[in-house]
Design a protein around this motif. Structure first.
Motif, PDB file in Angstrom:
ATOM      1  N   PHE A 178       0.854  -1.188   0.000  1.00 35.39           N
ATOM      2  CA  PHE A 178       0.000   0.000   0.000  1.00 35.39           C
ATOM      3  C   PHE A 178       0.886   1.233   0.000  1.00 35.39           C
ATOM      4  O   PHE A 178       2.082   1.163   0.295  1.00 35.39           O
ATOM      5  CB  PHE A 178      -0.945   0.007   1.213  1.00 35.39           C
ATOM      6  CG  PHE A 178      -0.249   0.163   2.539  1.00 35.39           C
ATOM      7  CD1 PHE A 178      -0.131   1.409   3.155  1.00 35.39           C
ATOM      8  CD2 PHE A 178       0.296  -0.935   3.180  1.00 35.39           C
ATOM      9  CE1 PHE A 178       0.505   1.559   4.376  1.00 35.39           C
ATOM     10  CE2 PHE A 178       0.935  -0.802   4.411  1.00 35.39           C
ATOM     11  CZ  PHE A 178       1.043   0.449   5.006  1.00 35.39           C
ATOM     12  N   THR A 179       0.293   2.355  -0.349  1.00 39.84           N
ATOM     13  CA  THR A 179       1.040   3.613  -0.376  1.00 39.84           C
ATOM     14  C   THR A 179       0.923   4.311   0.973  1.00 39.84           C
ATOM     15  O   THR A 179      -0.172   4.487   1.499  1.00 39.84           O
ATOM     16  CB  THR A 179       0.510   4.541  -1.483  1.00 39.84           C
ATOM     17  OG1 THR A 179       0.602   3.863  -2.732  1.00 39.84           O
ATOM     18  CG2 THR A 179       1.342   5.825  -1.548  1.00 39.84           C
ATOM     19  N   GLY A 180       2.061   4.680   1.524  1.00 41.88           N
ATOM     20  CA  GLY A 180       2.073   5.387   2.797  1.00 41.88           C
ATOM     21  C   GLY A 180       2.664   6.772   2.649  1.00 41.88           C
ATOM     22  O   GLY A 180       3.609   6.978   1.881  1.00 41.88           O
ATOM     23  N   ILE A 237       9.171   8.201  13.052  1.00 39.20           N
ATOM     24  CA  ILE A 237       8.582   7.938  11.739  1.00 39.20           C
ATOM     25  C   ILE A 237       7.068   7.967  11.882  1.00 39.20           C
ATOM     26  O   ILE A 237       6.489   7.162  12.613  1.00 39.20           O
ATOM     27  CB  ILE A 237       9.029   6.570  11.187  1.00 39.20           C
ATOM     28  CG1 ILE A 237      10.554   6.449  11.193  1.00 39.20           C
ATOM     29  CG2 ILE A 237       8.480   6.351   9.778  1.00 39.20           C
ATOM     30  CD1 ILE A 237      11.055   5.053  10.907  1.00 39.20           C
ATOM     31  N   PHE A 238       6.442   8.897  11.195  1.00 41.11           N
ATOM     32  CA  PHE A 238       4.985   8.997  11.175  1.00 41.11           C
ATOM     33  C   PHE A 238       4.496   8.508   9.808  1.00 41.11           C
ATOM     34  O   PHE A 238       4.987   8.971   8.772  1.00 41.11           O
ATOM     35  CB  PHE A 238       4.524  10.437  11.414  1.00 41.11           C
ATOM     36  CG  PHE A 238       4.827  10.944  12.794  1.00 41.11           C
ATOM     37  CD1 PHE A 238       3.846  10.923  13.778  1.00 41.11           C
ATOM     38  CD2 PHE A 238       6.090  11.424  13.128  1.00 41.11           C
ATOM     39  CE1 PHE A 238       4.122  11.386  15.061  1.00 41.11           C
ATOM     40  CE2 PHE A 238       6.378  11.878  14.395  1.00 41.11           C
ATOM     41  CZ  PHE A 238       5.390  11.859  15.371  1.00 41.11           C
ATOM     42  N   ILE A 239       3.546   7.593   9.825  1.00 39.28           N
ATOM     43  CA  ILE A 239       3.073   6.970   8.580  1.00 39.28           C
ATOM     44  C   ILE A 239       1.556   7.036   8.523  1.00 39.28           C
ATOM     45  O   ILE A 239       0.873   6.680   9.493  1.00 39.28           O
ATOM     46  CB  ILE A 239       3.519   5.499   8.486  1.00 39.28           C
ATOM     47  CG1 ILE A 239       5.049   5.396   8.566  1.00 39.28           C
ATOM     48  CG2 ILE A 239       3.014   4.855   7.202  1.00 39.28           C
ATOM     49  CD1 ILE A 239       5.557   3.989   8.757  1.00 39.28           C
ATOM     50  N   ARG A 240       1.047   7.460   7.384  1.00 39.37           N
ATOM     51  CA  ARG A 240      -0.408   7.463   7.168  1.00 39.37           C
ATOM     52  C   ARG A 240      -0.728   6.614   5.941  1.00 39.37           C
ATOM     53  O   ARG A 240      -0.144   6.810   4.873  1.00 39.37           O
ATOM     54  CB  ARG A 240      -0.926   8.896   6.973  1.00 39.37           C
ATOM     55  CG  ARG A 240      -2.428   8.962   6.715  1.00 39.37           C
ATOM     56  CD  ARG A 240      -2.948  10.379   6.806  1.00 39.37           C
ATOM     57  NE  ARG A 240      -2.811  10.909   8.162  1.00 39.37           N
ATOM     58  CZ  ARG A 240      -3.226  12.112   8.533  1.00 39.37           C
ATOM     59  NH1 ARG A 240      -3.797  12.914   7.649  1.00 39.37           N
ATOM     60  NH2 ARG A 240      -3.070  12.524   9.773  1.00 39.37           N
ATOM     61  N   ASP A 241      -1.637   5.666   6.112  1.00 42.37           N
ATOM     62  CA  ASP A 241      -2.081   4.826   4.998  1.00 42.37           C
ATOM     63  C   ASP A 241      -2.998   5.666   4.112  1.00 42.37           C
ATOM     64  O   ASP A 241      -4.082   6.076   4.527  1.00 42.37           O
ATOM     65  CB  ASP A 241      -2.843   3.611   5.548  1.00 42.37           C
ATOM     66  CG  ASP A 241      -3.271   2.636   4.446  1.00 42.37           C
ATOM     67  OD1 ASP A 241      -3.170   2.997   3.265  1.00 42.37           O
ATOM     68  OD2 ASP A 241      -3.692   1.519   4.782  1.00 42.37           O
ATOM     69  N   ILE A 242      -2.550   5.952   2.892  1.00 40.19           N
ATOM     70  CA  ILE A 242      -3.336   6.820   1.994  1.00 40.19           C
ATOM     71  C   ILE A 242      -3.924   6.024   0.830  1.00 40.19           C
ATOM     72  O   ILE A 242      -4.191   6.581  -0.235  1.00 40.19           O
ATOM     73  CB  ILE A 242      -2.487   8.007   1.479  1.00 40.19           C
ATOM     74  CG1 ILE A 242      -1.228   7.515   0.744  1.00 40.19           C
ATOM     75  CG2 ILE A 242      -2.117   8.937   2.621  1.00 40.19           C
ATOM     76  CD1 ILE A 242      -0.463   8.641   0.061  1.00 40.19           C
ATOM     77  N   ARG A 291      -7.242   7.430  -0.175  1.00 37.68           N
ATOM     78  CA  ARG A 291      -7.078   8.728  -0.834  1.00 37.68           C
ATOM     79  C   ARG A 291      -6.591   8.540  -2.267  1.00 37.68           C
ATOM     80  O   ARG A 291      -7.057   9.222  -3.175  1.00 37.68           O
ATOM     81  CB  ARG A 291      -6.098   9.598  -0.047  1.00 37.68           C
ATOM     82  CG  ARG A 291      -6.080  11.047  -0.522  1.00 37.68           C
ATOM     83  CD  ARG A 291      -5.144  11.874   0.322  1.00 37.68           C
ATOM     84  NE  ARG A 291      -3.769  11.756  -0.130  1.00 37.68           N
ATOM     85  CZ  ARG A 291      -2.722  12.201   0.546  1.00 37.68           C
ATOM     86  NH1 ARG A 291      -2.905  12.745   1.732  1.00 37.68           N
ATOM     87  NH2 ARG A 291      -1.506  12.089   0.074  1.00 37.68           N
ATOM     88  N   LYS A 292      -5.656   7.597  -2.460  1.00 36.63           N
ATOM     89  CA  LYS A 292      -5.138   7.324  -3.802  1.00 36.63           C
ATOM     90  C   LYS A 292      -6.247   6.805  -4.711  1.00 36.63           C
ATOM     91  O   LYS A 292      -6.357   7.204  -5.876  1.00 36.63           O
ATOM     92  CB  LYS A 292      -3.994   6.309  -3.725  1.00 36.63           C
ATOM     93  CG  LYS A 292      -2.682   6.892  -3.238  1.00 36.63           C
ATOM     94  CD  LYS A 292      -2.100   7.825  -4.282  1.00 36.63           C
ATOM     95  CE  LYS A 292      -0.747   8.346  -3.900  1.00 36.63           C
ATOM     96  NZ  LYS A 292      -0.195   9.292  -4.899  1.00 36.63           N
ATOM     97  N   GLN A 293      -7.075   5.920  -4.177  1.00 30.90           N
ATOM     98  CA  GLN A 293      -8.187   5.390  -4.962  1.00 30.90           C
ATOM     99  C   GLN A 293      -9.176   6.500  -5.315  1.00 30.90           C
ATOM    100  O   GLN A 293      -9.691   6.553  -6.432  1.00 30.90           O
ATOM    101  CB  GLN A 293      -8.894   4.282  -4.182  1.00 30.90           C
ATOM    102  CG  GLN A 293      -8.064   3.011  -4.047  1.00 30.90           C
ATOM    103  CD  GLN A 293      -8.705   1.976  -3.152  1.00 30.90           C
ATOM    104  OE1 GLN A 293      -9.619   2.283  -2.367  1.00 30.90           O
ATOM    105  NE2 GLN A 293      -8.253   0.744  -3.237  1.00 30.90           N
ATOM    106  N   PHE A 294      -9.404   7.390  -4.345  1.00 32.94           N
ATOM    107  CA  PHE A 294     -10.311   8.516  -4.596  1.00 32.94           C
ATOM    108  C   PHE A 294      -9.749   9.431  -5.678  1.00 32.94           C
ATOM    109  O   PHE A 294     -10.482   9.884  -6.563  1.00 32.94           O
ATOM    110  CB  PHE A 294     -10.517   9.300  -3.297  1.00 32.94           C
ATOM    111  CG  PHE A 294     -11.376  10.525  -3.441  1.00 32.94           C
ATOM    112  CD1 PHE A 294     -12.749  10.410  -3.567  1.00 32.94           C
ATOM    113  CD2 PHE A 294     -10.808  11.795  -3.465  1.00 32.94           C
ATOM    114  CE1 PHE A 294     -13.548  11.542  -3.716  1.00 32.94           C
ATOM    115  CE2 PHE A 294     -11.589  12.925  -3.608  1.00 32.94           C
ATOM    116  CZ  PHE A 294     -12.968  12.797  -3.732  1.00 32.94           C
TER     117      PHE A 294
END
Length: 424
Positions: A172-174, A192-197, A200-203
């Motif tokens: 997945f894209t982070g 390290i701060f990571i957000r699963d996007i 958002r990418k699909q949108f």
């Protein structure tokens, strides 16, 4: 200070514990007295103090005769400790409740702390993340990985996107924000701060696809009728010439041109279906009834191409539909499914309720969709068929949009399933 005065100055909340320790020492149960508690100062303020004392003389019966001790003001230390405690509580609260995954690591990539969100998105326990380190969550096949590594080594920080992987291997894209800092012992550490996007990418992809559809739709609305009118005139003259005796030897050419004009007219009709501002009347209907009405036509298509059909409809509520458009959407998806399969294959049509959605699904047993076009599905004029227009699925997406519905799909080497999800 007399002992009676000292007792009066002890804070009421602290007094029971202080006096218990004091009496135990007087009775000889402890060798030394030491307490931290609040004491009333001459200014009227409560001060934190540490008092230490010891009985230094007792009579023949063990009764205390003399005691010495000290009192030290530790108010500032207590304030500092309270500030630190509050800071640690805030940190723990933010760390444990952050909507982003947070990892704390050493510069070599060893993880020593991971918050609950990190454990969730990577599908690993904190112990597993600490044992495996950063390497277990990064997809090193991502072309941008080495550029990110170079930037991080050069500046000690990074902010951007990177392909990551879960425990089961899914990628997945982070969106990552990372920086080096010094801990209280002066050692270098990495946050390290990571957000699963992924969503958002699909949108973003969906919005880009809709933008393309809207652009084509606007073009269709603007030029579709202007193209069709002269074509009608040309077709009429070709039919007239076809009937003339002196043109009879060109009859097969006239037939070919007329059939191509008819095919072009069909494409324009589909083209016009993409128009964003196309007005459709929606009224409560049951999609199962539309499928039942279409079944003889679908069955005939299946028999012609030697394909089997299975209908698995569940009880679903009525929803706002335009029957003509939904018939077109169903036929497009069904015929795509037929064309994806070899003779003898089975096509399954399903309806079911999923939460607050009514779902229409078409499942084929074809070879699946090629990976190089997965992101382009629904794009106008994209086709893998020898004689396809590339508008069938684009029209389906446009119809779904006018019904406030969404289309998604699952594909593998065993077949593809398209899901149309209507809000109730």
């Amino acid at each position: 200070m007399h002992i009676s005065m000292w007792k009066k100055m002890i804070h009421p909340d602290d007094k029971p514990a202080v006096m218990k320790a004091f009496n135990e020492h007087l009775e000889g149960h402890t060798t030394r007295l030491e307490n931290e508690h609040r004491l009333l100062a001459g200014s009227g303020e409560w001060k934190w103090i540490i008092d230490r004392g010891e009985v230094i003389a007792r009579d023949n019966y063990g009764k205390p005769l003399r005691m010495v001790g000290t009192i030290v003001d530790i108010t500032e230390r207590k304030k500092a400790e309270e500030t630190l405690r509050e800071s640690e509580e805030r940190y723990c609260l933010l760390f444990n409740n952050s909507i982003d995954a947070v990892l704390l690591a050493d510069p070599g990539g060893g993880v020593y702390a991971a918050n609950p969100e990190a454990c969730r998105i990577f599908e690993r326990t904190e112990d597993e993340l600490c044992q495996s380190g950063i390497d277990c969550i990064i997809d090193t096949t991502d072309p941008s990985y080495y550029a990110v590594l170079k930037e991080w080594n050069r500046t000690g920080k990074f902010k951007g996107e990177l392909t990551l992987k879960r425990k089961n291997g899914a990628i997945f894209t982070g969106e990552i924000s990372s920086a080096i800092f010094k801990d209280k012992n002066g050692h270098y550490k990495t946050s390290i701060f990571i957000r699963d996007i992924t969503e958002r990418k699909q949108f973003e992809k969906e919005m880009a696809r809709l933008d393309r559809l809207n652009l084509v739709g606007e073009m269709a609305a603007g030029i579709g009728h202007e193209i069709r009118n002269p074509m009608t005139t040309v077709r009429g003259f070709l039919q007239m010439l076809e009937g003339k005796q002196d043109c009879s030897k060109y009859k097969k050419y006239f037939n070919l041109m007329i059939s191509e004009l008819d095919r072009t007219n069909t494409i324009i009709t589909e083209f016009l279906s993409l128009a964003k501002n196309k007005t459709v009347e929606l009224k409560p209907q049951n999609i199962n009834h539309i499928i039942q009405a279409l079944f003889p036509l679908i069955e005939a298509d299946g028999m012609i191409t030697d394909k089997n059909i299975e209908i698995e409809t569940s009880e679903v509520p009525d929803i706002a539909l335009n029957e003509k458009e939904i018939r077109q959407l169903i036929l497009n998806l069904v015929r795509n499914g037929f064309e994806a399969m070899s003779p003898g294959g089975k096509l399954t049509i399903k309806t079911f309720r999923d939460g607050d959605e009514v779902v229409f699904a078409v499942q084929d047993q074809g070879g699946g969709i090629k990976t190089d076009i997965l992101d382009k599905i629904g794009t106008p004029f994209l086709t893998t068929k020898d004689y396809g227009t590339g508008l069938g699925l684009a029209v389906c997406f446009s119809i779904a949009s006018r019904h406030n519905a969404t289309i998604n799909f699952e594909t593998s080497l065993c077949g593809t399933t398209f899901f149309v999800r209507f809000k109730m």
